[in-house]
Design a protein around this motif. Structure first.
Motif, PDB file in Angstrom:
ATOM      1  N   THR A   1      80.060  63.250  83.549  1.00 53.92           N
ATOM      2  CA  THR A   1      79.689  64.323  82.617  1.00 53.92           C
ATOM      3  C   THR A   1      79.224  65.597  83.295  1.00 53.92           C
ATOM      4  OG1 THR A   1      77.362  63.657  82.464  1.00 53.92           O
ATOM      5  CG2 THR A   1      78.938  62.547  80.987  1.00 53.92           C
ATOM      6  N   GLY A   2      78.839  65.520  84.580  1.00 49.90           N
ATOM      7  CA  GLY A   2      78.258  66.684  85.248  1.00 49.90           C
ATOM      8  C   GLY A   2      76.788  66.872  84.934  1.00 49.90           C
ATOM      9  N   ARG A   3      76.176  65.910  84.251  1.00 52.88           N
ATOM     10  CA  ARG A   3      74.763  65.980  83.876  1.00 52.88           C
ATOM     11  C   ARG A   3      74.056  64.689  84.271  1.00 52.88           C
ATOM     12  NH1 ARG A   3      72.874  70.947  81.366  1.00 52.88           N
ATOM     13  NH2 ARG A   3      74.729  71.971  80.504  1.00 52.88           N
ATOM     14  N   LEU A   4      72.765  64.781  84.519  1.00 50.97           N
ATOM     15  CA  LEU A   4      71.943  63.615  84.801  1.00 50.97           C
ATOM     16  C   LEU A   4      71.224  63.178  83.532  1.00 50.97           C
ATOM     17  CD1 LEU A   4      70.415  64.870  88.148  1.00 50.97           C
ATOM     18  CD2 LEU A   4      71.770  62.788  87.941  1.00 50.97           C
ATOM     19  N   MET A   5      71.148  61.892  83.312  1.00 49.43           N
ATOM     20  CA  MET A   5      70.328  61.390  82.219  1.00 49.43           C
ATOM     21  C   MET A   5      68.851  61.463  82.617  1.00 49.43           C
ATOM     22  SD  MET A   5      72.156  58.268  80.164  1.00 49.43           S
ATOM     23  CE  MET A   5      73.090  57.352  81.375  1.00 49.43           C
ATOM     24  N   SER A   6      67.982  61.410  81.639  1.00 49.81           N
ATOM     25  CA  SER A   6      66.547  61.473  81.880  1.00 49.81           C
ATOM     26  C   SER A   6      66.062  60.208  82.579  1.00 49.81           C
ATOM     27  CB  SER A   6      65.807  61.641  80.556  1.00 49.81           C
ATOM     28  OG  SER A   6      64.435  61.360  80.697  1.00 49.81           O
ATOM     29  N   GLU A   7      65.387  60.378  83.701  1.00 47.78           N
ATOM     30  CA  GLU A   7      64.820  59.226  84.410  1.00 47.78           C
ATOM     31  C   GLU A   7      63.740  58.550  83.577  1.00 47.78           C
ATOM     32  OE1 GLU A   7      65.013  57.531  87.540  1.00 47.78           O
ATOM     33  OE2 GLU A   7      67.020  58.366  87.435  1.00 47.78           O
ATOM     34  N   LYS A   8      62.947  59.349  82.882  1.00 47.49           N
ATOM     35  CA  LYS A   8      61.862  58.791  82.075  1.00 47.49           C
ATOM     36  C   LYS A   8      62.421  57.921  80.959  1.00 47.49           C
ATOM     37  CE  LYS A   8      57.681  60.135  79.562  1.00 47.49           C
ATOM     38  NZ  LYS A   8      56.831  61.281  79.114  1.00 47.49           N
ATOM     39  N   MET A   9      63.412  58.455  80.253  1.00 45.15           N
ATOM     40  CA  MET A   9      64.020  57.654  79.184  1.00 45.15           C
ATOM     41  C   MET A   9      64.777  56.461  79.759  1.00 45.15           C
ATOM     42  SD  MET A   9      65.347  60.107  76.079  1.00 45.15           S
ATOM     43  CE  MET A   9      65.891  61.559  76.990  1.00 45.15           C
ATOM     44  N   GLY A  10      65.337  56.624  80.957  1.00 47.44           N
ATOM     45  CA  GLY A  10      66.024  55.514  81.597  1.00 47.44           C
ATOM     46  C   GLY A  10      65.082  54.353  81.865  1.00 47.44           C
ATOM     47  N   LEU A  11      63.847  54.656  82.266  1.00 52.45           N
ATOM     48  CA  LEU A  11      62.868  53.593  82.520  1.00 52.45           C
ATOM     49  C   LEU A  11      62.364  52.994  81.207  1.00 52.45           C
ATOM     50  CD1 LEU A  11      60.862  55.043  85.548  1.00 52.45           C
ATOM     51  CD2 LEU A  11      62.591  53.239  85.537  1.00 52.45           C
ATOM     52  N   TRP A  12      62.176  53.838  80.188  1.00 52.11           N
ATOM     53  CA  TRP A  12      61.837  53.288  78.869  1.00 52.11           C
ATOM     54  C   TRP A  12      62.925  52.325  78.390  1.00 52.11           C
ATOM     55  CZ3 TRP A  12      57.761  52.830  75.838  1.00 52.11           C
ATOM     56  CH2 TRP A  12      56.665  53.679  76.029  1.00 52.11           C
ATOM     57  N   HIS A  13      64.165  52.744  78.559  1.00 58.06           N
ATOM     58  CA  HIS A  13      65.298  51.900  78.200  1.00 58.06           C
ATOM     59  C   HIS A  13      65.235  50.568  78.947  1.00 58.06           C
ATOM     60  CE1 HIS A  13      70.004  51.445  78.516  1.00 58.06           C
ATOM     61  NE2 HIS A  13      69.476  50.535  77.709  1.00 58.06           N
TER      62      HIS A  13
ATOM     63  N   GLN B   1      69.775  67.643  83.338  1.00 60.46           N
ATOM     64  CA  GLN B   1      69.879  68.482  84.540  1.00 60.46           C
ATOM     65  C   GLN B   1      71.311  68.465  85.059  1.00 60.46           C
ATOM     66  OE1 GLN B   1      67.239  67.270  87.697  1.00 60.46           O
ATOM     67  NE2 GLN B   1      68.417  68.349  89.255  1.00 60.46           N
ATOM     68  N   LYS B   2      71.834  69.640  85.395  1.00 61.72           N
ATOM     69  CA  LYS B   2      73.186  69.706  85.929  1.00 61.72           C
ATOM     70  C   LYS B   2      73.244  69.014  87.277  1.00 61.72           C
ATOM     71  CE  LYS B   2      74.880  73.810  83.514  1.00 61.72           C
ATOM     72  NZ  LYS B   2      75.502  75.155  83.632  1.00 61.72           N
ATOM     73  N   ALA B   3      74.282  68.223  87.450  1.00 63.05           N
ATOM     74  CA  ALA B   3      74.412  67.442  88.676  1.00 63.05           C
ATOM     75  C   ALA B   3      75.325  68.157  89.658  1.00 63.05           C
ATOM     76  CB  ALA B   3      74.982  66.057  88.361  1.00 63.05           C
ATOM     77  N   ASN B   4      74.974  68.071  90.948  1.00 61.93           N
ATOM     78  CA  ASN B   4      75.908  68.547  91.962  1.00 61.93           C
ATOM     79  C   ASN B   4      76.984  67.494  92.184  1.00 61.93           C
ATOM     80  OD1 ASN B   4      74.929  66.604  93.848  1.00 61.93           O
ATOM     81  ND2 ASN B   4      73.240  67.973  94.398  1.00 61.93           N
ATOM     82  N   ASP B   5      77.886  67.736  93.110  1.00 64.69           N
ATOM     83  CA  ASP B   5      79.004  66.809  93.299  1.00 64.69           C
ATOM     84  C   ASP B   5      78.562  65.441  93.785  1.00 64.69           C
ATOM     85  OD1 ASP B   5      80.590  68.877  92.501  1.00 64.69           O
ATOM     86  OD2 ASP B   5      81.354  69.376  94.498  1.00 64.69           O
ATOM     87  N   ASN B   6      77.429  65.364  94.478  1.00 60.82           N
ATOM     88  CA  ASN B   6      76.971  64.095  95.033  1.00 60.82           C
ATOM     89  C   ASN B   6      75.457  63.974  94.867  1.00 60.82           C
ATOM     90  OD1 ASN B   6      76.754  61.666  96.363  1.00 60.82           O
ATOM     91  ND2 ASN B   6      77.577  62.392  98.316  1.00 60.82           N
ATOM     92  N   PRO B   7      74.984  63.794  93.622  1.00 58.36           N
ATOM     93  CA  PRO B   7      73.533  63.829  93.385  1.00 58.36           C
ATOM     94  C   PRO B   7      72.772  62.672  94.016  1.00 58.36           C
ATOM     95  CG  PRO B   7      74.692  63.128  91.411  1.00 58.36           C
ATOM     96  CD  PRO B   7      75.747  63.571  92.375  1.00 58.36           C
ATOM     97  N   TRP B   8      73.421  61.534  94.238  1.00 56.88           N
ATOM     98  CA  TRP B   8      72.722  60.374  94.811  1.00 56.88           C
ATOM     99  C   TRP B   8      72.935  60.242  96.324  1.00 56.88           C
ATOM    100  CZ3 TRP B   8      69.974  59.695  90.813  1.00 56.88           C
ATOM    101  CH2 TRP B   8      70.483  59.540  89.532  1.00 56.88           C
ATOM    102  N   GLY B   9      73.794  61.083  96.893  1.00 57.39           N
ATOM    103  CA  GLY B   9      74.106  60.927  98.313  1.00 57.39           C
ATOM    104  C   GLY B   9      74.994  59.733  98.575  1.00 57.39           C
ATOM    105  N   GLY B  10      75.993  59.517  97.687  1.00 53.05           N
ATOM    106  CA  GLY B  10      76.876  58.364  97.833  1.00 53.05           C
ATOM    107  C   GLY B  10      77.864  58.532  98.969  1.00 53.05           C
TER     108      GLY B  10
END
Length: 806
Positions: free
Chosen positions: A418-430, A500-509
């Motif tokens: 998607t080019g976007r990051l999901m919310s970390e806070k909501m991810g942990l709630w999930h 948040q808009k994601a760069n091409d490699n947000p996790w350093g994969g």
């Protein structure tokens, strides 16, 4: 250049119908992957709400929220939709479609249009299931649709079981086409220099799962097909009143449905491997050992299905063998968990949502695996087999096991998609809502199993020790899971606009998908890849070596043309499937359902010919393959495996019935002289089509077209003789009272269906030749059609041996 590549300067937002048309005609693996994932999320939502309804009914004793038939329908649809339309497709064909070509450094899968057709067949099979909710009621026989439960309809006029069987058959075709496509892609379309032991673990997991699907899905196909034939025609291999064996149905069903557990697991273990390597900042621990473990699961996973049947009274030797196999298959499964833990051990862990989900999976799945080994112990299985312990174990492995890796993969690859990051806070709630909800829902069910609560019952009486309390707690847990699901969906929707808009490699994969833009361009990679792969982590290796990338020359980019005809072909099969679900070929011509059979069939054939007449690329282009076999024939080779195993399963069932004396042939058997004549005709047709192929290669197109025409004529003559024999034998023997005759009509009839399919397949290159679509560069569908025709001939030689000679 084969197609116009959209420019980033084009800022006009397409309208709804433009987007809809784009997705109906696309061959882009990324869009198809997105559609699979969206459909799977829909399946998860439907099945999840049905699960909540089940738990509401069981919250208190003597409840009447769902009673009898309603409960059985909800239970059946919950299981079938959750398995066949969520947990299996999300990882294999959802993530698989989107990520496989990216990780291989390729533009698309080997057969893009087949990919489009497979998706829409999958989608339409789900729509067919949904139709049954509104017309006659859905199936109520349980998701395993055991014989003879499928033969009884509590609601007069209901066709729920028929609808489910047809849906499973259509979904199965889609699954087999997808599996063959993936296997052909991995074999033929890896980036130059990427050896098989330099492939990412996710690629290995998709390849292994595809092979498992191609071998094992024949069991489910045989189970659904034989059930449908008995409902429609009275042909039965299972009816004890005519000498059939009901347990044979279970053999068919579990031959697929236990390997299906690994189909639900292996893609996600590949995802887990990618995540722990990325977030531990180190290579995967024991890469080759994990590869061999995955392949070991494919091998051993095919010989454990009988542990679902210990209680039916099988011979002791069989039970011991399959009990040992059940324990053995736990070894490579455990090895993979140690691979994941070993990768994290000593790593610089980056604690983000994807890694949290993987860690939760390891914890939960370990418990599910231990209880699975316990069920492999024959005396223990006898005690708990029909109780809630099995329900708890199954959901332990899937709901708070494998489904956690669905979420891990989604959080991991969401920014790429998607080019976007999901919310970390909501991810942990999930995560925490799912973790608490899963444990509260399913752990009490283990105890209920020990306390004797049977599964599949829609209610229970007062007074059983702890049943009330444990069931109430389990229902509370289901509602917590529901809240967690709402948080998940909200997080996805919220992120599309506010994330948040994601760069091409947000996790350093380290794998090749992270070399593309987020989301990737239509042509995927925008740089030329080096041809040296030192490991399965090319981005790390190339960065360390200081390699600079050159931009791709757009003149070298060739993408498939969009076309509507794969969609239309699948739509025709939906119309056909509705017809055969609610009627049959011999129904009255005034019946709307009967009309749909013939309209759907004609529309499908018309669409397939239109598909064949549309060039895949706007201009001829060279496409590199790693083997000497082009993509079409490579895909057909893999697909043939599924056909061989389908006939193998059905023939094995027939041979068993013969050997135990249940299927003795009647005195009035079909005449051997006609079968011998038919054999001569069919074998001759194989030589004719082979000669036609040689003429095509030599450029003698007139003889080539004549050869295809003669092949179709010979196939037509064979089919006419076979039809005459069917009618004659059907008048002499009551196949509804004779197992041998039922087996004969099932297998010979299935072969006849393959003659029709093969004949249409041969007609396609003939049509392409007549319309100028075949030339020295474009071979169309000639070789795959020829391969399939040879298969049909070989199968006939087996059939004549076991029915006419034996």
């Amino acid at each position: 250049m084969a197609v116009n590549i959209p420019s980033s300067a084009q800022n006009r937002k397409p309208g709804f119908f433009e987007v809809l048309w784009d997705y109906m005609t696309t061959g882009d693996h990324k869009k198809i992957g997105i559609m699979y994932m969206l459909t799977s999320v829909l399946g998860f939502a439907i099945a999840g709400l049905l699960a909540v309804a089940i738990r509401v009914q069981l919250a208190v004793p003597n409840n009447d929220f769902l009673v009898g038939q309603q409960y059985n329908e909800v239970l059946t649809m919950h299981g079938a939709i959750m398995l066949f339309y969520f947990i299996i497709p999300f990882g294999l064909v959802g993530f698989g479609n989107y990520m496989l070509p990216l990780q291989l450094g390729e533009r698309d899968v080997a057969l893009p249009r087949v990919n489009t057709f497979a998706f829409y067949l999958f989608l339409f099979s789900l729509i067919l299931v949904a139709v049954s909710f509104f017309i006659g009621g859905p199936a109520a026989a349980g998701w395993t649709f055991y014989y003879p439960l499928t033969m009884k309809n509590a609601v007069p006029g209901s066709h729920g079981v028929e609808v489910l069987m047809v849906s499973i058959l259509l979904n199965g075709i889609a699954s087999l086409l997808g599996a063959a496509n993936f296997a052909a892609t991995v074999m033929n379309l890896r980036a130059k220099g990427m050896g098989v032991f330099k492939m990412p673990m996710f690629v290995w997991s998709i390849l292994a799962t595809s092979i498992l699907q191609l071998i094992a899905l024949s069991g489910l196909t045989a189970a659904a097909l034989t059930t449908l034939l008995e409902l429609k025609l009275g042909i039965s291999l299972f009816n004890p009143a005519m000498g059939g064996v009901p347990v044979l149905y279970q053999q068919f069903f579990w031959f697929y449905s236990h390997p299906a557990v690994y189909v639900m697991l292996l893609p996600y273990l590949g995802i887990a491997a990618e995540i722990v390597s990325t977030f531990s900042r180190k290579p995967l621990f024991g890469y080759k050992v994990m590869v061999y473990s995955i392949l070991g699961i494919v091998l051993v996973g095919l010989i454990v299905w009988v542990h679902h049947m210990f209680a039916v009274g099988l011979p002791q030797g069989w039970q011991i063998f399959f009990a040992i196999a059940t324990v053995i298959v736990g070894v490579p499964t455990g090895v993979k968990l140690f691979n994941l833990i070993g990768t994290m051990w000593g790593g610089h862990l980056q604690m983000k949502s994807p890694l949290y989900w993987v860690i939760a999976f390891i914890f939960n799945f370990t418990i599910g695996g231990i209880t699975g080994v316990a069920l492999g112990l024959i005396p223990f299985d006898y005690a708990v087999t029909d109780g809630y312990f099995v329900v708890a174990h199954f959901h332990n492995v899937l709901m708070f096991g494998t489904s956690y890796l669905v979420m891990a993969g989604l959080y991991y690859w969401w920014p790429k998609i998607t080019g976007r990051l999901m919310s970390e806070k909501m991810g942990l709630w999930h995560l925490w809502l799912f973790l608490i909800g899963s444990w509260l829902t399913f752990m009490p069910q283990y105890i209920l199993g020990f306390l004797g609560m049977p599964r599949r019952y829609y209610t229970y009486p007062e007074g059983n020790y702890l049943w009330n309390e444990l069931n109430y707690a389990s229902t509370i847990g289901a509602f917590i899971l529901l809240i967690g699901g709402i948080v998940w969906v909200y997080n996805m929707v919220w992120s599309l606009k506010n994330g948040q808009k994601a760069n091409d490699n947000p996790w350093g994969g380290y794998t090749l998908e992270w070399l593309t833009s987020s989301p990737p361009a239509p042509h995927n990679l925008e740089v030329v890849l080096p041809t040296h792969f030192a490991s399965e982590r090319p981005l790390y290796d190339w960065k360390k070596a200081g390699i600079k990338f050159e931009p791709v020359n757009m003149k070298d980019v060739h993408l498939p043309q969009p076309t509507i005809w794969p969609f239309m072909s699948a739509l025709g099969l939906l119309i056909f499937g509705l017809g055969v679900s609610y009627s049959w070929f011999n129904g009255p011509i005034t019946d709307p359902w009967t009309i749909m059979i013939w309209v759907g069939l004609a529309f499908t054939i018309y669409s397939i010919f239109k598909w064949a007449g549309t060039p895949e690329f706007a201009e001829p282009a060279h496409h590199h393959v790693l083997t000497s076999v082009p993509n079409g024939p490579m895909g057909m080779w893999w697909f043939i495996i599924s056909e061989v195993t389908l006939f193998g399963v059905l023939i094995s069932g027939y041979v068993y019935l013969r050997l135990v004396g249940k299927a003795d042939p009647p005195e009035a058997r079909p005449e051997i002289w006609l079968a011998a004549l038919n054999t001569l005709i069919l074998v001759s047709s194989s030589f004719v089509i082979h000669k036609a192929e040689q003429d095509f290669v030599k450029g003698i197109f007139s003889k080539f077209r004549l050869g295809l025409m003669l092949t179709m004529i010979l196939g037509g003559v064979f089919f006419l003789f076979q039809t005459y024999e069917f009618v004659k034998f059907g008048l002499e023997v009551d196949y509804t009272q004779n197992v041998w005759a039922s087996a004969f009509f099932t297998l010979v009839g299935l072969h006849g269906l393959h003659i029709i399919i093969g004949g249409v397949g041969v007609a396609l290159p003939y049509y392409q030749a007549l319309t100028g679509k075949l030339n020295h560069k474009e071979h169309g569908s000639l070789t795959p059609a020829s391969m399939y025709w040879h298969l049909v001939d070989i199968v006939w030689l087996v059939i004549i041996s076991i029915f006419y000679i034996w």
